[in-house]
Design a protein around this motif. Structure first.
Motif, mmCIF file in Angstrom:
data_model
loop_
_atom_site.group_PDB
_atom_site.id
_atom_site.type_symbol
_atom_site.label_atom_id
_atom_site.label_comp_id
_atom_site.label_asym_id
_atom_site.label_seq_id
_atom_site.Cartn_x
_atom_site.Cartn_y
_atom_site.Cartn_z
ATOM 1 N N ALA A 261 0.830 -1.209 0.000
ATOM 2 C CA ALA A 261 0.000 0.000 0.000
ATOM 3 C C ALA A 261 0.860 1.253 0.000
ATOM 4 O O ALA A 261 0.553 2.235 -0.699
ATOM 5 N N ILE A 262 1.960 1.250 0.781
ATOM 6 C CA ILE A 262 2.854 2.416 0.814
ATOM 7 C C ILE A 262 3.514 2.613 -0.545
ATOM 8 O O ILE A 262 3.607 3.737 -1.054
ATOM 9 N N ARG A 263 3.945 1.518 -1.177
ATOM 10 C CA ARG A 263 4.574 1.632 -2.492
ATOM 11 C C ARG A 263 3.554 2.074 -3.544
ATOM 12 O O ARG A 263 3.898 2.807 -4.478
ATOM 13 N N SER A 264 2.309 1.686 -3.363
ATOM 14 C CA SER A 264 1.266 2.118 -4.290
ATOM 15 C C SER A 264 1.058 3.624 -4.182
ATOM 16 O O SER A 264 0.898 4.321 -5.202
ATOM 17 N N LEU A 265 1.077 4.145 -2.954
ATOM 18 C CA LEU A 265 0.970 5.595 -2.766
ATOM 19 C C LEU A 265 2.151 6.306 -3.414
ATOM 20 O O LEU A 265 2.005 7.384 -4.013
ATOM 21 N N ALA A 266 3.343 5.702 -3.304
ATOM 22 C CA ALA A 266 4.544 6.320 -3.865
ATOM 23 C C ALA A 266 4.474 6.364 -5.391
ATOM 24 O O ALA A 266 4.826 7.384 -6.003
ATOM 25 N N THR A 267 4.053 5.291 -6.021
ATOM 26 C CA THR A 267 3.991 5.264 -7.481
ATOM 27 C C THR A 267 2.942 6.238 -8.013
ATOM 28 O O THR A 267 3.060 6.728 -9.147
ATOM 29 N N LYS A 268 1.938 6.554 -7.194
ATOM 30 C CA LYS A 268 0.910 7.514 -7.592
ATOM 31 C C LYS A 268 1.240 8.937 -7.137
ATOM 32 O O LYS A 268 0.439 9.848 -7.324
ATOM 33 N N ASN A 269 2.425 9.082 -6.518
ATOM 34 C CA ASN A 269 2.888 10.377 -6.017
ATOM 35 C C ASN A 269 1.877 10.985 -5.034
ATOM 36 O O ASN A 269 1.572 12.173 -5.074
ATOM 37 N N GLN A 270 1.387 10.147 -4.117
ATOM 38 C CA GLN A 270 0.405 10.576 -3.130
ATOM 39 C C GLN A 270 1.051 10.699 -1.752
ATOM 40 O O GLN A 270 2.229 10.377 -1.560
ATOM 41 N N MET A 271 0.245 11.169 -0.805
ATOM 42 C CA MET A 271 0.755 11.429 0.541
ATOM 43 C C MET A 271 0.573 10.215 1.449
ATOM 44 O O MET A 271 -0.435 9.501 1.362
ATOM 45 N N TYR A 272 1.535 10.019 2.323
ATOM 46 C CA TYR A 272 1.457 8.992 3.367
ATOM 47 C C TYR A 272 1.016 9.677 4.664
ATOM 48 O O TYR A 272 1.658 10.622 5.111
ATOM 49 N N GLN A 273 -0.082 9.227 5.243
ATOM 50 C CA GLN A 273 -0.639 9.848 6.448
ATOM 51 C C GLN A 273 -0.343 8.989 7.674
ATOM 52 O O GLN A 273 -0.469 7.767 7.625
ATOM 53 N N TYR A 274 0.030 9.671 8.757
ATOM 54 C CA TYR A 274 0.195 8.969 10.032
ATOM 55 C C TYR A 274 -0.242 9.890 11.172
ATOM 56 O O TYR A 274 -0.381 11.102 10.993
ATOM 57 N N ARG A 275 -0.463 9.317 12.319
ATOM 58 C CA ARG A 275 -0.904 10.100 13.468
ATOM 59 C C ARG A 275 -0.394 9.463 14.758
ATOM 60 O O ARG A 275 -0.021 8.283 14.787
ATOM 61 N N LEU A 276 -0.386 10.272 15.791
ATOM 62 C CA LEU A 276 -0.008 9.809 17.130
ATOM 63 C C LEU A 276 -1.261 9.725 17.986
ATOM 64 O O LEU A 276 -2.045 10.673 18.044
ATOM 65 N N LYS A 277 -1.438 8.610 18.629
ATOM 66 C CA LYS A 277 -2.537 8.435 19.576
ATOM 67 C C LYS A 277 -1.982 8.690 20.974
ATOM 68 O O LYS A 277 -1.232 7.884 21.512
ATOM 69 N N CYS A 278 -2.339 9.833 21.535
ATOM 70 C CA CYS A 278 -1.756 10.280 22.805
ATOM 71 C C CYS A 278 -2.825 10.308 23.898
ATOM 72 O O CYS A 278 -4.025 10.205 23.634
ATOM 73 N N SER A 279 -2.373 10.486 25.107
ATOM 74 C CA SER A 279 -3.282 10.668 26.248
ATOM 75 C C SER A 279 -2.698 11.720 27.170
ATOM 76 O O SER A 279 -1.484 11.795 27.354
ATOM 77 N N ASP A 280 -3.569 12.557 27.727
ATOM 78 C CA ASP A 280 -3.104 13.607 28.620
ATOM 79 C C ASP A 280 -3.006 13.090 30.048
ATOM 80 O O ASP A 280 -3.153 11.891 30.304
ATOM 81 N N MET A 281 -2.758 14.001 30.994
ATOM 82 C CA MET A 281 -2.575 13.605 32.388
ATOM 83 C C MET A 281 -3.836 12.996 32.986
ATOM 84 O O MET A 281 -3.772 12.252 33.957
ATOM 85 N N ALA A 282 -5.004 13.319 32.396
ATOM 86 C CA ALA A 282 -6.269 12.755 32.876
ATOM 87 C C ALA A 282 -6.684 11.537 32.060
ATOM 88 O O ALA A 282 -7.834 11.102 32.134
ATOM 89 N N ASP A 283 -5.746 10.999 31.256
ATOM 90 C CA ASP A 283 -5.991 9.815 30.418
ATOM 91 C C ASP A 283 -7.049 10.068 29.347
ATOM 92 O O ASP A 283 -7.710 9.120 28.892
ATOM 93 N N ASN A 284 -7.216 11.320 28.935
ATOM 94 C CA ASN A 284 -8.090 11.616 27.802
ATOM 95 C C ASN A 284 -7.299 11.432 26.512
ATOM 96 O O ASN A 284 -6.202 11.958 26.368
ATOM 97 N N VAL A 285 -7.863 10.680 25.576
ATOM 98 C CA VAL A 285 -7.169 10.367 24.326
ATOM 99 C C VAL A 285 -7.344 11.503 23.322
ATOM 100 O O VAL A 285 -8.431 12.060 23.176
ATOM 101 N N TYR A 286 -6.248 11.867 22.648
ATOM 102 C CA TYR A 286 -6.301 12.850 21.567
ATOM 103 C C TYR A 286 -5.307 12.430 20.487
ATOM 104 O O TYR A 286 -4.390 11.637 20.736
ATOM 105 N N TYR A 287 -5.492 12.948 19.274
ATOM 106 C CA TYR A 287 -4.667 12.559 18.137
ATOM 107 C C TYR A 287 -3.920 13.773 17.574
ATOM 108 O O TYR A 287 -4.447 14.877 17.544
ATOM 109 N N VAL A 288 -2.701 13.524 17.132
ATOM 110 C CA VAL A 288 -1.900 14.530 16.437
ATOM 111 C C VAL A 288 -1.490 13.931 15.099
ATOM 112 O O VAL A 288 -0.816 12.897 15.065
ATOM 113 N N GLN A 289 -1.889 14.563 14.009
ATOM 114 C CA GLN A 289 -1.732 13.970 12.685
ATOM 115 C C GLN A 289 -0.706 14.716 11.841
ATOM 116 O O GLN A 289 -0.516 15.922 11.994
ATOM 117 N N SER A 290 -0.065 13.977 10.938
ATOM 118 C CA SER A 290 0.884 14.569 10.007
ATOM 119 C C SER A 290 0.913 13.727 8.733
ATOM 120 O O SER A 290 0.245 12.689 8.646
#
Length: 214
Positions: free
Chosen positions: A65-94
């Protein structure tokens, strides 16, 4: 006495354990492939080993799938699944260009921008290749089955704080000086009328006497 010392040691141990639980947090790294998010690794932000990254093996479908994105000159998306001090989940994407990721042979330096309390505010990846790539760079390489990821952190730099205490002291000193030497804001006439009025009267009387003498 011995029991008291033992109690202090137990309390100190529990406090240290509690702090370790607060600071030692794992961040899950996920990527979006084949229409769904899946885990590709974890980041341990423990203070003792802050740049530890545990990479999961890539399945043949994920690599394809990653190589397919590369051959189509597309973007690879990823994110971080984090939690704060109160264990609330939030995401940071790039995201980044998939052809660059393939050209770098899945080698990256993941940079996390951190706020107080190990709160992640942003993430981006630095690759050991230039920003120029094309679909032809996505050549097959069956030996690559996992990410070679290192982790860096950016912490906000606190700027210089204003010297408010010196300003307050100066203002207080000026106030005291004004109270000791109050400023007279009266006009010129208000200040010296008792000198001006007699002088005008004398001039007026002299002018009248001279006129009468003629």
């Amino acid at each position: 006495m011995r029991m008291s010392c033992l109690g202090i040691i137990i309390v100190m141990f529990l406090c240290r354990l509690s702090l370790a639980e607060i600071h030692d947090r794992a961040i899950s790294v996920e990527h979006f492939l084949n229409g769904k998010w899946s885990t590709r690794g974890k980041i341990n932000i423990a203070s003792s080993n802050p740049d530890y990254y545990q990479s999961s093996s890539l399945t043949p479908d994920e690599t394809s799938a990653i190589r397919s994105l590369a051959t189509k000159n597309q973007m690879y998306q990823y994110r971080l699944k984090c939690s704060d001090m109160a264990d609330n989940v939030y995401y940071v994407q790039s995201y980044l260009r998939a052809c660059m990721l393939v050209e770098a042979q899945f080698t990256e330096n993941m940079v996390l921008t951190m706020a107080p309390g190990n709160h992640v505010t942003s993430v981006h990846s630095k690759l050991p290749v230039s920003g120029l790539c094309s679909a032809t760079d996505a050549s097959e390489d069956a030996s690559i089955d996992r990410f070679n990821t290192s982790v860096s952190y950016l912490h906000p730099v606190t700027g210089p704080t204003p010297d408010t205490q010196s300003f307050i002291d100066r203002m207080e000193k000026e106030r005291i000086e004004k109270e000791k030497n109050p400023v007279d804001n009266r006009s010129f006439l208000q200040k010296y009328w008792m000198y001006i009025v007699p002088a005008v009267l004398i001039l007026y009387l002299n002018a009248g006497a001279q006129g009468g003498g003629r």
